[in-house]
Scaffold this motif. Structure first.
Motif, PDB file in Angstrom:
ATOM      1  N   THR A  78      -0.663   7.832   1.620  1.00 55.92           N
ATOM      2  CA  THR A  78       0.160   7.787   0.505  1.00 55.92           C
ATOM      3  C   THR A  78       1.127   6.800   0.259  1.00 55.92           C
ATOM      4  OG1 THR A  78       1.827   9.510   1.133  1.00 55.92           O
ATOM      5  CG2 THR A  78      -0.312  10.278   0.285  1.00 55.92           C
ATOM      6  N   GLN A  79       1.511   6.238   1.596  1.00 54.15           N
ATOM      7  CA  GLN A  79       2.315   5.061   1.741  1.00 54.15           C
ATOM      8  C   GLN A  79       2.027   3.828   1.475  1.00 54.15           C
ATOM      9  OE1 GLN A  79       6.003   5.646   2.403  1.00 54.15           O
ATOM     10  NE2 GLN A  79       5.134   7.633   1.721  1.00 54.15           N
ATOM     11  N   PHE A  94       3.849   0.064   0.323  1.00 55.67           N
ATOM     12  CA  PHE A  94       3.520  -1.061   1.171  1.00 55.67           C
ATOM     13  C   PHE A  94       3.414  -2.445   0.355  1.00 55.67           C
ATOM     14  CE2 PHE A  94       0.622  -3.535   3.598  1.00 55.67           C
ATOM     15  CZ  PHE A  94       1.296  -4.048   4.479  1.00 55.67           C
ATOM     16  N   VAL A  95       2.304  -1.935  -0.509  1.00 49.74           N
ATOM     17  CA  VAL A  95       1.928  -3.099  -1.465  1.00 49.74           C
ATOM     18  C   VAL A  95       2.748  -3.404  -2.398  1.00 49.74           C
ATOM     19  CG1 VAL A  95       0.154  -3.571  -3.299  1.00 49.74           C
ATOM     20  CG2 VAL A  95      -0.393  -2.243  -1.379  1.00 49.74           C
ATOM     21  N   ASN A 101      19.190  -7.767   1.973  1.00 52.11           N
ATOM     22  CA  ASN A 101      18.272  -8.269   3.128  1.00 52.11           C
ATOM     23  C   ASN A 101      17.038  -8.759   2.591  1.00 52.11           C
ATOM     24  OD1 ASN A 101      20.454  -7.659   5.059  1.00 52.11           O
ATOM     25  ND2 ASN A 101      19.686  -5.432   4.892  1.00 52.11           N
ATOM     26  N   PRO A 102      16.771  -9.782   1.782  1.00 51.46           N
ATOM     27  CA  PRO A 102      15.558 -10.091   1.014  1.00 51.46           C
ATOM     28  C   PRO A 102      14.795 -10.595   1.902  1.00 51.46           C
ATOM     29  CG  PRO A 102      17.323 -11.698   0.414  1.00 51.46           C
ATOM     30  CD  PRO A 102      18.139 -10.638   1.219  1.00 51.46           C
ATOM     31  N   ASP A 103      14.971 -11.270   3.264  1.00 52.50           N
ATOM     32  CA  ASP A 103      14.308 -11.844   4.044  1.00 52.50           C
ATOM     33  C   ASP A 103      13.539 -10.956   5.031  1.00 52.50           C
ATOM     34  OD1 ASP A 103      14.276 -14.483   2.686  1.00 52.50           O
ATOM     35  OD2 ASP A 103      15.988 -15.117   3.857  1.00 52.50           O
ATOM     36  N   THR A 104      13.996  -9.642   4.980  1.00 51.82           N
ATOM     37  CA  THR A 104      13.428  -8.700   5.683  1.00 51.82           C
ATOM     38  C   THR A 104      12.224  -7.764   4.851  1.00 51.82           C
ATOM     39  OG1 THR A 104      15.540  -8.283   7.016  1.00 51.82           O
ATOM     40  CG2 THR A 104      13.826  -6.512   6.936  1.00 51.82           C
ATOM     41  N   PHE A 105      11.074  -7.596   5.634  1.00 53.93           N
ATOM     42  CA  PHE A 105      10.152  -6.848   5.175  1.00 53.93           C
ATOM     43  C   PHE A 105      10.357  -5.311   5.237  1.00 53.93           C
ATOM     44  CE2 PHE A 105       5.936  -4.616   4.832  1.00 53.93           C
ATOM     45  CZ  PHE A 105       5.321  -5.338   3.682  1.00 53.93           C
ATOM     46  N   ASP A 106      10.844  -4.947   4.191  1.00 52.62           N
ATOM     47  CA  ASP A 106      11.091  -3.280   4.138  1.00 52.62           C
ATOM     48  C   ASP A 106      10.498  -2.474   3.216  1.00 52.62           C
ATOM     49  OD1 ASP A 106      12.469  -0.851   4.235  1.00 52.62           O
ATOM     50  OD2 ASP A 106      14.481  -1.538   3.586  1.00 52.62           O
ATOM     51  N   MET A 107       9.491  -1.979   3.642  1.00 52.28           N
ATOM     52  CA  MET A 107       8.654  -0.942   2.643  1.00 52.28           C
ATOM     53  C   MET A 107       9.294   0.084   2.284  1.00 52.28           C
ATOM     54  SD  MET A 107       5.753   0.706   5.129  1.00 52.28           S
ATOM     55  CE  MET A 107       5.136   2.109   3.805  1.00 52.28           C
ATOM     56  N   ALA A 155      -5.876  -3.785  -4.071  1.00 48.40           N
ATOM     57  CA  ALA A 155      -5.170  -3.804  -2.938  1.00 48.40           C
ATOM     58  C   ALA A 155      -5.007  -2.649  -2.173  1.00 48.40           C
ATOM     59  CB  ALA A 155      -3.718  -4.489  -3.084  1.00 48.40           C
ATOM     60  N   ARG A 156      -4.652  -1.480  -2.713  1.00 44.54           N
ATOM     61  CA  ARG A 156      -4.419  -0.148  -2.369  1.00 44.54           C
ATOM     62  C   ARG A 156      -5.783   0.282  -1.705  1.00 44.54           C
ATOM     63  NH1 ARG A 156      -5.870   4.685  -3.985  1.00 44.54           N
ATOM     64  NH2 ARG A 156      -6.026   3.879  -6.203  1.00 44.54           N
ATOM     65  N   VAL A 157      -6.833   0.214  -2.364  1.00 41.14           N
ATOM     66  CA  VAL A 157      -8.300   0.667  -1.861  1.00 41.14           C
ATOM     67  C   VAL A 157      -8.743  -0.076  -0.886  1.00 41.14           C
ATOM     68  CG1 VAL A 157     -10.666   1.115  -2.902  1.00 41.14           C
ATOM     69  CG2 VAL A 157      -8.691   1.819  -4.274  1.00 41.14           C
TER      70      VAL A 157
END
Length: 396
Positions: free
Chosen positions: A266-267, A271-272, A322-328, A355-357
């Motif tokens: 479900t996450q 992430f996408v 913190n825009p240059d950090t990937f934070d889902m 993308a999700r599927v």
């Protein structure tokens, strides 16, 4: 800042974000290469320009998709280059066929396509992810939607790559001109045959829906049909290829997230969304100013081509923490990667769904991925992503 930034320089293509940060800080309105376009790099300015077609006209797209050396290109006559009221009329017609129901009914087919493609990713072997999975997935979906010949998937790939490269092809690149002109002619001939066939032999596909669509008794003209098909084949294919590729790139960069997503599917949608912000497929959209436009102490002259740097806006410190950090896990909605205002992308739900599927299928089969060589980046001023992406898939 000494001299113009060249956004197509190899080192910038490989990592444009430090350059974007410098532009936001020191030169939020400045001319860049190629072509001396005026670049807007801050979120507030990019968003405002999207919402103000009276000053930032969408006709700017035509300047990059139909240069003099190319001439005729149906993509450059699509609704993506139109301002109100023409844009509203065409979008209303097209929206009748491009409904949420039409998109959602594709999920089972997308899963079937993804499962078949995932079998081609041999565990513990080097594979080009773009060629094996990221490109054929949306190509299969577009083919299904339009009822196109599935045997032509490789041709769709070539069409998409060729047409998306027009924005970065200059008058001096004469070795590219003939190839791209041939691609336009080939696409138009094939799609014209598809439309003619659907008029005589209707099917349960989107081309038939578009042929039969009426709003207050008005139908799409042949030219409008062709321009929309060009738009969907090119933009709908290329941007989704990059989105799917960037999703897997982020799983390689942050391998702990693969385990998290496998445990809780479900996450994946969350992430996408962060991938769309952190590594958007579309990095720039061109507009043309209709009048002298002062901004941040600089006057952009009337008739100037303006590049709205979506890729920079999505990393703007004033908008994102913190825009240059990937934070889902970051909160808030960021639709800018799909445009804004009247030009918000009709295909956004389909791209998100693919993308999700696609990730659900990949994570059910593999525990993770690792890089197996350098990426080769594409050559487009508007769309950024890998042309080739060698990786190793690890069995789950």
């Amino acid at each position: 800042m000494n001299g113009r930034v060249n956004l197509m320089a190899p080192e910038v293509r490989a990592n444009p974000y430090p350059v974007y940060a410098m532009l936001r800080r020191d030169a939020p309105v400045v001319q860049v290469d190629p072509g001396g376009l005026w670049a807007l790099s801050r979120y507030e300015d990019v968003s405002a320009a999207f919402k103000n077609p009276q000053v930032f006209s969408s006709a700017g797209v035509r300047t990059t998709t139909a240069p003099a050396w190319l001439g005729h290109n149906p993509f450059s006559e699509s609704m993506i280059v139109m301002d109100p009221p023409s844009h509203g009329r065409l979008r209303a017609l097209v929206s009748r066929a491009w409904t949420p129901t039409a998109v959602q009914r594709m999920e089972a087919r997308i899963r079937t396509f993804a499962q078949g493609l995932a079998e081609r990713l041999r565990a513990e072997q080097v594979t080009d992810f773009v060629e094996t999975f990221a490109m054929p997935l949306p190509a299969s979906v577009i083919g299904e939607l339009f009822g196109l010949d599935p045997a032509l998937t490789d041709r769709y790939k070539r069409w998409s790559v060729e047409l998306s490269s027009v924005s970065a092809t200059t008058e001096k690149d004469v070795h590219r001109h003939a190839s791209i002109r041939d691609t336009v002619r080939e696409m138009e001939q094939y799609l014209s045959e598809v439309v003619a066939d659907r008029r005589v032999h209707p099917r349960d596909d989107m081309v038939t829906d578009l042929v039969n669509t009426r709003v207050e008794g008005e139908a799409l003209s042949d030219a409008e049909l062709m321009s929309f098909l060009f738009l969907l084949v090119v933009a709908g294919l290329e941007t989704t290829v990059q989105l799917v590729s960037h999703c897997v790139r982020m799983l390689i960069e942050y391998p702990h997230l693969a385990a998290r997503l496998r445990e809780d599917r479900t996450q994946i949608a969350r992430f996408v969304e962060e991938v769309l912000r952190f590594e958007p497929s579309v990095h720039g959209i061109v507009r043309v100013t209709t009048q002298d436009t002062p901004l941040h102490g600089v006057t952009i002259p009337a008739g100037a081509r303006v590049l709205l740097l979506i890729g920079s806006a999505c990393h703007d410190e004033s908008r994102f923490s913190n825009p240059d950090t990937f934070d889902m896990d970051r909160e808030g909605v960021n639709n800018l990667p799909f445009g804004h205002g009247i030009h918000f992308c009709l295909g956004a739900p389909l791209a998100r769904l693919e993308a999700r599927v696609g990730l659900e299928v990949l994570l059910s089969r593999f525990r993770g991925f690792s890089a197996a060589g350098p990426l080769k980046w594409n050559g487009s001023l508007t769309v950024r992503g890998p042309l080739s992406f060698p990786l190793i898939s690890h069995a789950g």
